[in-house]
Design a protein around this motif. Structure first.
Motif, PDB file in Angstrom:
ATOM      1  N   TYR A  10       0.836  -1.210   0.000  1.00 28.50           N
ATOM      2  CA  TYR A  10       0.000   0.000   0.000  1.00 28.50           C
ATOM      3  C   TYR A  10       0.871   1.261   0.000  1.00 28.50           C
ATOM      4  O   TYR A  10       0.553   2.240  -0.674  1.00 28.50           O
ATOM      5  CB  TYR A  10      -0.935   0.024   1.210  1.00 28.50           C
ATOM      6  CG  TYR A  10      -1.959  -1.087   1.253  1.00 28.50           C
ATOM      7  CD1 TYR A  10      -2.262  -1.867   0.134  1.00 28.50           C
ATOM      8  CD2 TYR A  10      -2.645  -1.372   2.419  1.00 28.50           C
ATOM      9  CE1 TYR A  10      -3.205  -2.880   0.190  1.00 28.50           C
ATOM     10  CE2 TYR A  10      -3.589  -2.384   2.485  1.00 28.50           C
ATOM     11  CZ  TYR A  10      -3.860  -3.141   1.366  1.00 28.50           C
ATOM     12  OH  TYR A  10      -4.797  -4.147   1.421  1.00 28.50           O
ATOM     13  N   TYR A  14       0.761   3.989  -2.774  1.00 31.25           N
ATOM     14  CA  TYR A  14       0.478   5.377  -2.398  1.00 31.25           C
ATOM     15  C   TYR A  14       1.537   6.307  -3.001  1.00 31.25           C
ATOM     16  O   TYR A  14       1.206   7.337  -3.588  1.00 31.25           O
ATOM     17  CB  TYR A  14       0.447   5.510  -0.871  1.00 31.25           C
ATOM     18  CG  TYR A  14       0.335   6.944  -0.412  1.00 31.25           C
ATOM     19  CD1 TYR A  14      -0.899   7.582  -0.363  1.00 31.25           C
ATOM     20  CD2 TYR A  14       1.469   7.663  -0.057  1.00 31.25           C
ATOM     21  CE1 TYR A  14      -1.009   8.898   0.039  1.00 31.25           C
ATOM     22  CE2 TYR A  14       1.371   8.989   0.340  1.00 31.25           C
ATOM     23  CZ  TYR A  14       0.137   9.598   0.382  1.00 31.25           C
ATOM     24  OH  TYR A  14       0.044  10.916   0.767  1.00 31.25           O
ATOM     25  N   ASP A  21      -9.195   3.448  -3.121  1.00 32.27           N
ATOM     26  CA  ASP A  21      -9.776   4.015  -1.900  1.00 32.27           C
ATOM     27  C   ASP A  21      -9.720   3.042  -0.718  1.00 32.27           C
ATOM     28  O   ASP A  21      -9.365   3.422   0.403  1.00 32.27           O
ATOM     29  CB  ASP A  21     -11.219   4.449  -2.138  1.00 32.27           C
ATOM     30  CG  ASP A  21     -11.307   5.703  -2.997  1.00 32.27           C
ATOM     31  OD1 ASP A  21     -10.301   6.429  -3.102  1.00 32.27           O
ATOM     32  OD2 ASP A  21     -12.391   5.947  -3.556  1.00 32.27           O
ATOM     33  N   LYS A  22     -10.055   1.784  -0.969  1.00 34.31           N
ATOM     34  CA  LYS A  22     -10.060   0.776   0.106  1.00 34.31           C
ATOM     35  C   LYS A  22      -8.658   0.632   0.701  1.00 34.31           C
ATOM     36  O   LYS A  22      -8.487   0.621   1.920  1.00 34.31           O
ATOM     37  CB  LYS A  22     -10.555  -0.553  -0.442  1.00 34.31           C
ATOM     38  CG  LYS A  22     -10.555  -1.682   0.578  1.00 34.31           C
ATOM     39  CD  LYS A  22     -10.985  -2.991  -0.083  1.00 34.31           C
ATOM     40  CE  LYS A  22     -10.985  -4.151   0.871  1.00 34.31           C
ATOM     41  NZ  LYS A  22      -9.666  -4.682   1.153  1.00 34.31           N
ATOM     42  N   GLU A  23      -7.646   0.521  -0.169  1.00 39.79           N
ATOM     43  CA  GLU A  23      -6.263   0.383   0.300  1.00 39.79           C
ATOM     44  C   GLU A  23      -5.812   1.647   1.030  1.00 39.79           C
ATOM     45  O   GLU A  23      -5.108   1.562   2.046  1.00 39.79           O
ATOM     46  CB  GLU A  23      -5.343   0.096  -0.877  1.00 39.79           C
ATOM     47  CG  GLU A  23      -5.598  -1.246  -1.531  1.00 39.79           C
ATOM     48  CD  GLU A  23      -4.891  -1.420  -2.863  1.00 39.79           C
ATOM     49  OE1 GLU A  23      -4.761  -2.579  -3.294  1.00 39.79           O
ATOM     50  OE2 GLU A  23      -4.476  -0.405  -3.482  1.00 39.79           O
ATOM     51  N   LEU A  24      -6.209   2.806   0.534  1.00 39.27           N
ATOM     52  CA  LEU A  24      -5.845   4.066   1.182  1.00 39.27           C
ATOM     53  C   LEU A  24      -6.417   4.136   2.593  1.00 39.27           C
ATOM     54  O   LEU A  24      -5.717   4.534   3.531  1.00 39.27           O
ATOM     55  CB  LEU A  24      -6.325   5.256   0.347  1.00 39.27           C
ATOM     56  CG  LEU A  24      -6.000   6.643   0.906  1.00 39.27           C
ATOM     57  CD1 LEU A  24      -4.493   6.833   1.059  1.00 39.27           C
ATOM     58  CD2 LEU A  24      -6.587   7.718   0.005  1.00 39.27           C
ATOM     59  N   HIS A  25      -7.665   3.716   2.766  1.00 44.97           N
ATOM     60  CA  HIS A  25      -8.272   3.711   4.104  1.00 44.97           C
ATOM     61  C   HIS A  25      -7.526   2.750   5.033  1.00 44.97           C
ATOM     62  O   HIS A  25      -7.284   3.084   6.199  1.00 44.97           O
ATOM     63  CB  HIS A  25      -9.757   3.343   4.028  1.00 44.97           C
ATOM     64  CG  HIS A  25     -10.599   4.433   3.459  1.00 44.97           C
ATOM     65  ND1 HIS A  25     -10.807   5.635   4.092  1.00 44.97           N
ATOM     66  CD2 HIS A  25     -11.276   4.517   2.289  1.00 44.97           C
ATOM     67  CE1 HIS A  25     -11.570   6.409   3.355  1.00 44.97           C
ATOM     68  NE2 HIS A  25     -11.873   5.747   2.246  1.00 44.97           N
ATOM     69  N   GLU A  26      -7.152   1.586   4.520  1.00 43.29           N
ATOM     70  CA  GLU A  26      -6.392   0.630   5.335  1.00 43.29           C
ATOM     71  C   GLU A  26      -5.033   1.201   5.706  1.00 43.29           C
ATOM     72  O   GLU A  26      -4.575   1.038   6.847  1.00 43.29           O
ATOM     73  CB  GLU A  26      -6.247  -0.693   4.595  1.00 43.29           C
ATOM     74  CG  GLU A  26      -7.541  -1.478   4.503  1.00 43.29           C
ATOM     75  CD  GLU A  26      -7.376  -2.805   3.784  1.00 43.29           C
ATOM     76  OE1 GLU A  26      -6.304  -3.431   3.882  1.00 43.29           O
ATOM     77  OE2 GLU A  26      -8.343  -3.221   3.112  1.00 43.29           O
ATOM     78  N   MET A  28      -4.231   4.414   5.961  1.00 42.88           N
ATOM     79  CA  MET A  28      -4.445   5.487   6.935  1.00 42.88           C
ATOM     80  C   MET A  28      -4.745   4.925   8.328  1.00 42.88           C
ATOM     81  O   MET A  28      -4.239   5.444   9.330  1.00 42.88           O
ATOM     82  CB  MET A  28      -5.592   6.407   6.482  1.00 42.88           C
ATOM     83  CG  MET A  28      -5.265   7.249   5.276  1.00 42.88           C
ATOM     84  SD  MET A  28      -3.851   8.315   5.612  1.00 42.88           S
ATOM     85  CE  MET A  28      -3.005   8.239   4.065  1.00 42.88           C
ATOM     86  N   ASP A  29      -5.523   3.863   8.379  1.00 39.20           N
ATOM     87  CA  ASP A  29      -5.795   3.210   9.672  1.00 39.20           C
ATOM     88  C   ASP A  29      -4.502   2.684  10.285  1.00 39.20           C
ATOM     89  O   ASP A  29      -4.278   2.822  11.494  1.00 39.20           O
ATOM     90  CB  ASP A  29      -6.794   2.059   9.512  1.00 39.20           C
ATOM     91  CG  ASP A  29      -8.217   2.540   9.232  1.00 39.20           C
ATOM     92  OD1 ASP A  29      -8.499   3.746   9.457  1.00 39.20           O
ATOM     93  OD2 ASP A  29      -9.037   1.712   8.764  1.00 39.20           O
TER      94      ASP A  29
END
Length: 96
Positions: A10, A14, A21-26, A28-29
């Motif tokens: 990821y 990035y 979007d799904k990978e970006l949220h993961e 960021m988490d």
């Protein structure tokens, strides 16, 4: 050889601008989950951002290099060989 973890993948995506979007949220988490993760991410990003954007190796153009060398030695060749006439085919050892 160490396998790339999903988070490392990821981060790579990035930095390349190819993350969904799904990978970006993961990602960021993961960054928010600990100060160590946050520090690691921003250190990798800092290194990436400070490296040359164009990683392509630029090799010299052999024809241009030959022309520069020929231009430098041309006066010497003319002095040593009065029959040497620049611009004629055959006045260079290689046909370019």
């Amino acid at each position: 050889m160490k396998e790339v973890t999903p988070i490392e993948e990821y981060i790579i995506r990035y930095l390349q601008g190819n993350i969904c979007d799904k990978e970006l949220h993961e990602l960021m988490d993961w960054i928010r989950s600990s100060e160590e993760n946050k520090t690691l991410f921003f250190e990798i990003k800092r290194i990436h951002d400070s490296s040359p954007k164009n990683r392509e190796i630029l090799l010299p153009d052999p024809a241009k290099s030959w022309e520069r060398m020929f231009t430098r030695i041309q006066p010497e060749l003319t002095q040593k060989n009065p029959l040497f006439l620049p611009g004629r085919s055959g006045d260079r050892p290689f046909n370019m």
